[in-house]
Design a protein around this motif. Structure first.
Motif, mmCIF file in Angstrom:
data_model
loop_
_atom_site.group_PDB
_atom_site.id
_atom_site.type_symbol
_atom_site.label_atom_id
_atom_site.label_comp_id
_atom_site.label_asym_id
_atom_site.label_seq_id
_atom_site.Cartn_x
_atom_site.Cartn_y
_atom_site.Cartn_z
ATOM 1 N N MET A 171 0.801 -1.142 -0.003
ATOM 2 C CA MET A 171 -0.051 -0.108 -0.150
ATOM 3 C C MET A 171 0.919 1.274 0.163
ATOM 4 S SD MET A 171 -2.769 1.082 2.875
ATOM 5 C CE MET A 171 -3.587 -0.309 2.799
ATOM 6 N N HIS A 172 2.243 0.953 0.639
ATOM 7 C CA HIS A 172 2.817 2.360 0.658
ATOM 8 C C HIS A 172 4.399 2.281 -0.075
ATOM 9 C CE1 HIS A 172 0.945 2.203 4.584
ATOM 10 N NE2 HIS A 172 0.868 3.640 4.529
ATOM 11 N N MET A 173 3.885 1.547 -1.139
ATOM 12 C CA MET A 173 5.103 1.088 -2.308
ATOM 13 C C MET A 173 4.598 1.495 -3.912
ATOM 14 S SD MET A 173 7.156 -1.787 -0.536
ATOM 15 C CE MET A 173 8.747 -1.674 -1.721
ATOM 16 N N PRO A 174 3.887 2.754 -4.149
ATOM 17 C CA PRO A 174 3.284 3.115 -5.479
ATOM 18 C C PRO A 174 4.101 2.715 -6.661
ATOM 19 C CG PRO A 174 3.658 4.925 -4.002
ATOM 20 C CD PRO A 174 3.849 3.882 -3.196
ATOM 21 N N ASP B 188 17.254 5.828 0.474
ATOM 22 C CA ASP B 188 17.570 4.371 1.295
ATOM 23 C C ASP B 188 18.626 4.818 2.439
ATOM 24 O OD1 ASP B 188 18.520 1.916 2.299
ATOM 25 O OD2 ASP B 188 17.235 1.066 0.760
ATOM 26 N N ASN B 189 19.753 4.982 1.840
ATOM 27 C CA ASN B 189 20.957 5.123 2.980
ATOM 28 C C ASN B 189 20.816 6.248 3.855
ATOM 29 O OD1 ASN B 189 21.629 3.456 0.693
ATOM 30 N ND2 ASN B 189 23.666 3.980 0.836
ATOM 31 N N ARG B 190 20.376 7.366 3.360
ATOM 32 C CA ARG B 190 20.415 8.524 4.071
ATOM 33 C C ARG B 190 18.894 8.745 4.896
ATOM 34 N NH1 ARG B 190 20.181 14.669 1.485
ATOM 35 N NH2 ARG B 190 18.723 13.536 0.241
ATOM 36 N N GLU C 252 12.270 -3.143 12.219
ATOM 37 C CA GLU C 252 11.805 -3.863 11.145
ATOM 38 C C GLU C 252 12.533 -3.340 9.752
ATOM 39 O OE1 GLU C 252 7.296 -3.864 10.804
ATOM 40 O OE2 GLU C 252 7.375 -2.795 12.724
ATOM 41 N N GLY C 253 13.708 -2.595 10.261
ATOM 42 C CA GLY C 253 14.322 -2.027 8.830
ATOM 43 C C GLY C 253 13.749 -0.676 8.333
ATOM 44 N N HIS C 254 14.069 -0.269 7.056
ATOM 45 C CA HIS C 254 13.382 1.044 6.365
ATOM 46 C C HIS C 254 11.995 0.971 6.152
ATOM 47 C CE1 HIS C 254 17.741 1.535 5.933
ATOM 48 N NE2 HIS C 254 17.632 1.441 4.663
ATOM 49 N N PRO C 255 11.153 2.126 6.437
ATOM 50 C CA PRO C 255 10.032 2.222 6.094
ATOM 51 C C PRO C 255 9.799 1.820 4.728
ATOM 52 C CG PRO C 255 10.835 4.422 7.123
ATOM 53 C CD PRO C 255 11.898 3.520 6.981
ATOM 54 N N SER C 256 8.417 1.262 4.447
ATOM 55 C CA SER C 256 8.039 0.851 3.130
ATOM 56 C C SER C 256 8.473 1.968 2.166
ATOM 57 C CB SER C 256 6.557 0.402 3.104
ATOM 58 O OG SER C 256 6.480 -0.740 3.882
ATOM 59 N N MET D 259 11.833 1.910 0.682
ATOM 60 C CA MET D 259 12.347 0.874 0.035
ATOM 61 C C MET D 259 11.500 0.728 -1.404
ATOM 62 S SD MET D 259 14.616 -0.315 1.662
ATOM 63 C CE MET D 259 14.937 -1.641 0.675
ATOM 64 N N ASP D 260 10.453 1.420 -1.582
ATOM 65 C CA ASP D 260 9.723 1.839 -2.740
ATOM 66 C C ASP D 260 10.664 2.110 -3.801
ATOM 67 O OD1 ASP D 260 7.546 1.749 -4.547
ATOM 68 O OD2 ASP D 260 6.930 3.905 -3.910
ATOM 69 N N LEU D 261 11.676 2.946 -3.608
ATOM 70 C CA LEU D 261 12.591 3.351 -4.564
ATOM 71 C C LEU D 261 13.546 2.304 -4.831
ATOM 72 C CD1 LEU D 261 13.079 6.764 -2.986
ATOM 73 C CD2 LEU D 261 12.081 6.613 -5.334
#
Length: 415
Positions: free
Chosen positions: A23-26, A181-183, A342-346, A349-351
């Motif tokens: 839902m958060h990875m358009p 992602d990194n920053r 849980e790692g990075h927000p969705s 990670m979409d990018l």
């Protein structure tokens, strides 16, 4: 069986997690629609060593929709979300991963996913690439991708040593990966891991960030935003100067060790916090690692000098030093954002995973043209991912006129 996970009964909860991520990875959902229509990966066998999270699930489901057969192992012994792994198995993905793997399990799972004789491999950290080059050279790999800085460094070393056997796209080097992602991703998720493990107050504390690359920049900026007094430790004069100009105190680790209260490593290098540094630390110092491998803090040395060790709460271990001071190690020195959180927000990670999916397609479509070397993500993919993300956020951008485009091509016009 074509999987080895903790418990297949966790699949229903895992499916909810994946739905929440998607839902958060358009941008990735737009890429999925395109790849599904093209069936551009039909029959391609892909083996991947990635963090088995809900966001990774969105990526491998996208590859499957494009026609690929996917086998997945975890890229860290503590980062697998077991419910997500179960849901992926029900989706037809061959998963060999569970939270809390031993080192032996970790490499055994890598071996399992290579039994499917992949055409393309995807990695996060370089362990899969290294394993193939050392022990599975008979595999006929078309090409691969690499997600993170640590892995790209290893692959560049392989290229320079002339041992690289197939072309690899360094997804980490995409503008839409490392700047976000990194920053931004690690900047938020590393602090999330620290807070989940400790529940300490950030405001007012002296935080030491070791390394001022894109990950270190993000962590330092967000710690300052939460009220910490931030010190940067950096060996590069260029990055150290940048940190100073960004308003941070800069000093060597030998001095920072004496004043810091929270320490976060982000270098990709070994023993940047040594046992000699730890012996100088204040009572109550918290040690966390945001680098890919658990080598940045000298955990072995810490265990050697500790008078006693006890677990206080999940992912928080107390070490009593010879002088009576106590320091607190998070997640046994492993990647704190994925081990303790849980790692990075969705959304971020979409990018990264849109880049991954499109890079895999690019490798397959250009399999007879690519040289054996490490490539950056093609600019057209990088820009496409940015545009898809902006569209998903409901943001329109300016368009150059034909006159402006022509002006940018010429050299004659002056004042």
């Amino acid at each position: 069986m074509d999987y080895k996970i903790k418990d297949i009964k966790l699949a229903e909860q895992g499916r909810k997690q994946i739905e929440w991520a998607e839902m958060h990875m358009p941008a990735l959902m737009s890429v999925r629609k395109e790849l599904k229509e093209r069936q551009s990966l039909k029959g391609v066998r892909i083996s991947a060593v990635l963090h088995v999270t809900k966001e990774t699930a969105a990526l491998v489901r996208t590859l499957k929709e494009a026609g690929a057969e996917v086998a997945l192992a975890g890229s860290n012994p503590l980062s697998t979300q077991d419910d997500v792994a179960a849901a992926l198995v029900e989706d037809g993905i061959k998963v060999f991963a569970w939270k809390g793997e031993s080192e032996e399990d970790y490499y055994s799972n890598i071996k399992e996913i290579l039994k499917y004789e992949p055409n393309i491999v995807m990695d996060d950290g370089g362990d899969l690439h290294a394993y193939i080059h050392e022990k599975c050279q008979s595999l006929k790999i078309i090409g691969g991708t690499e997600e993170t800085t640590t892995g790209v460094i290893r692959l560049k070393a392989m290229e320079e040593s002339k041992v690289l056997k197939y072309p690899v796209i360094a997804v980490n080097n995409a503008f839409t990966k490392y700047l976000f992602d990194n920053r931004i991703g690690t900047g938020q998720s590393a602090i999330d891991g620290i807070l989940r493990a400790t529940n300490i107050l950030i405001a007012g504390k002296v935080a030491v960030v070791i390394g001022y690359g894109w990950v270190g920049r993000g962590i330092a900026t967000r710690l300052r935003g939460m009220g910490a007094r931030v010190i940067v430790v950096e060996a590069s004069p260029l990055r150290a100067l940048e940190a100073v100009m960004d308003g941070f105190d800069v000093m060597p680790m030998s001095k920072a060790a004496e004043v810091g209260e929270i320490f976060v490593t982000a270098t990709g290098n070994i023993n940047v916090i040594s046992k000699e540094h730890i012996l100088k630390m204040k009572n109550g110092a918290v040690l966390a690692n945001a680098g890919h491998f658990n080598v940045e803090i000298d955990v072995k040395g810490l265990k050697e000098i500790a008078k006693s060790v006890r677990n206080i709460r999940p992912y928080l271990d107390e070490y009593e030093l010879p002088n009576g001071n106590k320091v607190y190690l998070l997640a046994d020195g492993r990647l704190v954002n994925l081990a303790a959180a849980e790692g990075h927000p969705s959304e971020v990670m979409d990018l990264s995973f849109s880049n991954q999916a499109l890079s895999v397609e690019y490798i397959y479509n250009n399999r007879d043209k690519l040289e054996i070397k490490v490539y950056n993500v093609p600019q057209e993919i990088d820009e496409k991912v940015a545009l898809l993300k902006l569209k998903g956020m409901g943001i329109e951008i300016e368009q150059l006129t034909e006159e402006q485009k022509e002006y940018m091509k010429q050299w004659k016009y002056g004042t």
